[in-house]
Scaffold this active site. Structure first.
Site, PDB file in Angstrom:
ATOM      1  NE  ARG A 172      68.173  -3.896  -1.480  1.00 35.83           N
ATOM      2  CZ  ARG A 172      69.240  -4.691  -1.545  1.00 35.83           C
ATOM      3  NH1 ARG A 172      69.087  -6.004  -1.464  1.00 35.83           N
ATOM      4  NH2 ARG A 172      70.458  -4.204  -1.701  1.00 35.83           N
ATOM      5  CG  ASP A 173      59.977 -10.056  -3.588  1.00 40.10           C
ATOM      6  OD1 ASP A 173      59.871 -10.819  -4.570  1.00 40.10           O
ATOM      7  OD2 ASP A 173      59.026  -9.797  -2.819  1.00 40.10           O
ATOM      8  CG  ASN A 179      58.160 -19.336  -8.391  1.00 43.72           C
ATOM      9  OD1 ASN A 179      58.611 -20.446  -8.145  1.00 43.72           O
ATOM     10  ND2 ASN A 179      58.140 -18.361  -7.496  1.00 43.72           N
ATOM     11  CB  VAL A 219      54.469 -10.660 -11.339  1.00 45.21           C
ATOM     12  CG1 VAL A 219      54.623  -9.500 -12.314  1.00 45.21           C
ATOM     13  CG2 VAL A 219      54.083 -10.152  -9.951  1.00 45.21           C
ATOM     14  CG  HIS A 247      59.645 -12.525 -11.670  1.00 45.57           C
ATOM     15  ND1 HIS A 247      58.486 -12.639 -12.411  1.00 45.57           N
ATOM     16  CD2 HIS A 247      59.406 -13.159 -10.497  1.00 45.57           C
ATOM     17  CE1 HIS A 247      57.578 -13.305 -11.706  1.00 45.57           C
ATOM     18  NE2 HIS A 247      58.105 -13.636 -10.542  1.00 45.57           N
TER      19      HIS A 247
HETATM   20  P1  AMP Z   1      56.313 -14.841  -8.297  1.00 43.63           P
HETATM   21  O1  AMP Z   1      55.351 -15.237  -7.201  1.00 43.63           O
HETATM   22  O2  AMP Z   1      57.390 -15.836  -8.560  1.00 43.63           O
HETATM   23  O3  AMP Z   1      55.573 -14.423  -9.549  1.00 43.63           O
HETATM   24  O4  AMP Z   1      57.075 -13.574  -7.748  1.00 43.63           O
HETATM   25  C1  AMP Z   1      56.529 -12.294  -7.765  1.00 43.63           C
HETATM   26  C2  AMP Z   1      57.254 -11.516  -6.704  1.00 43.63           C
HETATM   27  O5  AMP Z   1      57.003 -10.151  -6.919  1.00 43.63           O
HETATM   28  C3  AMP Z   1      56.794 -11.837  -5.275  1.00 43.63           C
HETATM   29  O6  AMP Z   1      57.897 -12.334  -4.529  1.00 43.63           O
HETATM   30  C4  AMP Z   1      56.303 -10.493  -4.755  1.00 43.63           C
HETATM   31  O7  AMP Z   1      56.623 -10.283  -3.409  1.00 43.63           O
HETATM   32  C5  AMP Z   1      57.027  -9.520  -5.675  1.00 43.63           C
HETATM   33  N1  AMP Z   1      56.387  -8.226  -5.837  1.00 43.63           N
HETATM   34  C6  AMP Z   1      55.070  -7.980  -6.065  1.00 43.63           C
HETATM   35  N2  AMP Z   1      54.862  -6.655  -6.177  1.00 43.63           N
HETATM   36  C7  AMP Z   1      56.068  -6.059  -6.027  1.00 43.63           C
HETATM   37  C8  AMP Z   1      56.517  -4.705  -6.048  1.00 43.63           C
HETATM   38  N3  AMP Z   1      55.671  -3.684  -6.241  1.00 43.63           N
HETATM   39  N4  AMP Z   1      57.834  -4.450  -5.844  1.00 43.63           N
HETATM   40  C9  AMP Z   1      58.697  -5.471  -5.635  1.00 43.63           C
HETATM   41  N5  AMP Z   1      58.345  -6.768  -5.620  1.00 43.63           N
HETATM   42  C10 AMP Z   1      57.059  -7.060  -5.809  1.00 43.63           C
END
Ligand code: AMP
Length: 113
Positions: A28-29, A86, A95, A99
């Site tokens: 989960r995000d 993204n 990140v 994903h």
């Molecule tokens: P993006 O912005 O498309 O690269 O998505 C990265 C996602 O990772 C974002 O929606 C963040 O909220 C999520 N995220 C960052 N750190 C964590 C974590 N430790 N556990 C779960 N989700 C995370």
């Protein structure tokens, strides 16, 4: 190991893991944008869609299959859901580990911002 999602896959950082197999992990995000917001990631490090190698095509298809299976499990498959990948700075990729966002449980407007 510096990649955040590699560390989650390895169990070095706690996360709410909802699915795992030999190819992928889903959790989960941490900052959910919808009632259901799950990230499906490959266990092996792939930086982004732009760096998928030809031999990884099947793996990427697996990520979509897992996302669809989880959508059914979460009860959002009938009403609908959105998969988002993204890629790069203009799309807001934060990140650098491939994903698939699985978003659902509310109406999702279009076009995205
Ligand atoms: P993006 O912005 O498309 O690269 O998505 C990265 C996602 O990772 C974002 O929606 C963040 O909220 C999520 N995220 C960052 N750190 C964590 C974590 N430790 N556990 C779960 N989700 C995370």
């Amino acid at each position: 190991m510096t990649c955040l999602f590699c560390r989650i896959v390895a169990g070095e950082i706690d996360s709410d893991i909802v699915y795992r197999d030999e190819i992928s992990t889903a959790f989960r995000d941490i900052n959910p944008q919808a009632p259901v917001h799950i990230l499906v990631v490959p266990n092996d490090h792939i930086p982004s869609v732009a760096s998928i190698a030809p031999e990884q095509e099947q793996l990427v298809g697996h990520l979509l299959h897992v996302a669809g299976t989880l959508a059914k499990r979460e009860g959002i498959a009938t009403r609908g859901f959105r998969l988002v990948v993204n890629t790069g700075p203009d799309a807001g990729q934060s990140v650098d580990h491939l994903h698939v966002h699985l978003l659902g449980g509310r109406h999702l407007s279009w076009p995205p911002g």
